[in-house]
Design a protein around this motif. Sequence first.
Motif, PDB file in Angstrom:
ATOM      1  N   ILE A 267      42.393  42.167  50.097  1.00 51.02           N
ATOM      2  CA  ILE A 267      41.684  43.250  49.416  1.00 51.02           C
ATOM      3  C   ILE A 267      42.659  44.026  48.537  1.00 51.02           C
ATOM      4  O   ILE A 267      42.367  44.311  47.368  1.00 51.02           O
ATOM      5  N   PHE A 268      43.820  44.353  49.088  1.00 50.92           N
ATOM      6  CA  PHE A 268      44.833  45.095  48.334  1.00 50.92           C
ATOM      7  C   PHE A 268      45.245  44.330  47.072  1.00 50.92           C
ATOM      8  O   PHE A 268      45.259  44.876  45.964  1.00 50.92           O
ATOM      9  N   ASN A 269      45.566  43.046  47.222  1.00 51.20           N
ATOM     10  CA  ASN A 269      46.024  42.242  46.082  1.00 51.20           C
ATOM     11  C   ASN A 269      44.928  42.049  45.033  1.00 51.20           C
ATOM     12  O   ASN A 269      45.183  42.170  43.832  1.00 51.20           O
ATOM     13  N   ASP A 270      43.703  41.773  45.485  1.00 53.03           N
ATOM     14  CA  ASP A 270      42.592  41.600  44.544  1.00 53.03           C
ATOM     15  C   ASP A 270      42.272  42.917  43.834  1.00 53.03           C
ATOM     16  O   ASP A 270      41.924  42.921  42.651  1.00 53.03           O
ATOM     17  N   PHE A 271      42.372  44.022  44.551  1.00 55.23           N
ATOM     18  CA  PHE A 271      42.106  45.331  43.961  1.00 55.23           C
ATOM     19  C   PHE A 271      43.133  45.655  42.870  1.00 55.23           C
ATOM     20  O   PHE A 271      42.776  46.127  41.796  1.00 55.23           O
ATOM     21  N   LYS A 272      44.401  45.343  43.151  1.00 57.26           N
ATOM     22  CA  LYS A 272      45.458  45.578  42.144  1.00 57.26           C
ATOM     23  C   LYS A 272      45.213  44.745  40.882  1.00 57.26           C
ATOM     24  O   LYS A 272      45.443  45.218  39.777  1.00 57.26           O
TER      25      LYS A 272
ATOM     26  N   ALA B  54      33.845  49.894  34.753  1.00 61.62           N
ATOM     27  CA  ALA B  54      34.255  49.821  36.165  1.00 61.62           C
ATOM     28  C   ALA B  54      33.159  49.179  37.015  1.00 61.62           C
ATOM     29  O   ALA B  54      33.456  48.382  37.914  1.00 61.62           O
ATOM     30  N   LYS B  55      31.914  49.495  36.731  1.00 62.14           N
ATOM     31  CA  LYS B  55      30.806  48.910  37.512  1.00 62.14           C
ATOM     32  C   LYS B  55      30.821  47.384  37.415  1.00 62.14           C
ATOM     33  O   LYS B  55      30.611  46.698  38.419  1.00 62.14           O
ATOM     34  N   LYS B  56      31.076  46.856  36.215  1.00 62.38           N
ATOM     35  CA  LYS B  56      31.148  45.393  36.050  1.00 62.38           C
ATOM     36  C   LYS B  56      32.265  44.823  36.914  1.00 62.38           C
ATOM     37  O   LYS B  56      32.100  43.813  37.590  1.00 62.38           O
ATOM     38  N   ARG B  57      33.414  45.470  36.868  1.00 65.79           N
ATOM     39  CA  ARG B  57      34.556  44.979  37.656  1.00 65.79           C
ATOM     40  C   ARG B  57      34.308  45.140  39.153  1.00 65.79           C
ATOM     41  O   ARG B  57      34.696  44.281  39.948  1.00 65.79           O
TER      42      ARG B  57
END
Length: 186
Positions: free
Chosen positions: A63-68, A95-98
């Motif tokens: 989650i951390f890596n994908d979020f970055k 941001a909503k798309k991402r």
Amino acid sequence: PPLFSESHPLIMAGKFDPQKAQNLMEIEKQFAVKAVEQAQTYWNLLEKVSPRELKLTQHDDDIFNDFKKTFPELFENDNAKLIKLDEDFLKSEDAKKRWRAFHALYEKKVKDYNFGCLIRTDAEEEYGEKSTIFVTRMQFYAIEISRNKLGLNDKAHELAKEEAAKEAAKKEKEEKAALKKKNGGK
């Protein structure tokens, strides 16, 4: 029947479509209660466990890596946008798309990934009326896992510990006063 069971009359009529549903106050209240309970539980965890050691899911590292990768701008300028969240940015069209793409990565991995949660807009403050916004569980996980790993919740950890110590001292004082009263003021 339980509100979210398949046999509940609101659900039995067909697939529940929240876009077409009436404003059902009872459902909203239950969601709000659940979100507040989750926030209280998280604050209690921040009090008891060093945030850098706190694991929120079995997928924290991913989650951390994908979020970055998905939101690199939040990690710029000493993580300033992670420390103080900008609700307008988080809910912007871009941001909503991402976020939708990010959510899709964890749809089958994280239970209730799109359930509503409360998050502190400032990593250095506690939950409060003016410092809390509503986000999805995956947004909560992504932001709080990042804050924890980067040490951004360390001040909140100290604040939570201080509050707990004050509460314990207050309770002890009240118990002593009650005991003194019970024993006739002695």
